[in-house]
Motif scaffolding. Structure first.
Motif: not given
Length: 240
Positions: A71-78, A120-129, A231-237
């Protein structure tokens, strides 16, 4: 189609979007049940749908010619499954399958592309993710190379807990071994040591975390680094 933003099946990346962007996507989202071991995309396949997990956890797996996996990454509710749709690659370089059964919101790849280009908001959120996921992938490689299996198991369990609403994992030691790219006997020994310390209880097909703080104390710095970056990149998390 989903009804209210306070839906019990929540994905933090979706929940962190401004209302206008959330509403633009919500009419196209379909809540689907995901079963353990379900293959979402194989290496080299074109991505037709992306997924925003809510209670399911999805693994990105590197598959070698001899059949071995890691496994190289896990993806969940974040976050979301299907990053190449955002980058323009359109195909996954690795295998993507469901590790923990549950639910996810499914969205057509074309719809996400359209909203990504428009908003742009979707771009920013997804690229930070995307940046956060790259951090997880890089740190997983470092951890697997330099840290003991005991510490790797602690990291893996903690990252799983962050994506669950429970402290109990329904998973076999063989599956964990496949995720970490090690032998099952090694996982059995490492889990036994953690149980002796009173940090977990493990039985056939189940692992219950009894002392999360103790587990964090016995983990390497890799877990904290990955969590801090999310937590730094995605404050909502962090708020969630």
């Amino acid at each position: 189609m989903i009804g209210q933003r306070s839906d019990l099946h929540v994905n933090h990346l979706l929940g962190g979007l401004p209302r206008k962007e959330w509403e633009a996507l919500s009419g196209h989202l379909e809540l689907v049940r995901m079963r353990a071991g379900q293959l979402l995309t194989d290496s080299g396949q074109r991505i037709h749908h992306v997924y925003f997990p809510t209670t399911a956890i999805v693994s990105m797996l590197s598959l070698l010619e001899n059949g071995a996996t890691a496994e190289i990454a896990a993806i969940g509710n974040e976050g979301l499954v299907g990053i190449p749709v955002l980058t323009g690659g359109d195909t996954m370089p690795c295998r993507v399958e469901v590790r923990t059964p549950g639910f996810a919101y499914r969205l057509s790849a074309n719809t996400l592309k359209q909203e990504f280009m428009r908003s742009p908001p979707i771009q920013r959120a997804t690229l930070l993710y995307v940046q956060a996921v790259l951090t997880q992938i890089a740190q997983t490689a470092v951890c697997n190379r330099h840290h003991s299996l005991n510490k790797q198991l602690c990291r893996w369990l903690l990252l799983a807990l962050d994506r669950m609403a429970s402290n109990e994992l329904v998973i076999t030691q063989q599956v964990i071994a496949n995720m970490l790219g090690v032998r099952r006997e090694g996982v059995t020994e490492a889990a036994g040591k953690l149980e002796d310390l009173g940090l977990i209880h493990h039985s056939r097909g189940h692992i219950t975390v009894l002392d999360r703080h103790g587990l964090e104390a016995h983990s390497c710095e890799c877990y904290k680094l990955v969590k801090r970056e999310f937590d730094r990149l995605l404050p909502a998390l962090a708020e969630a």
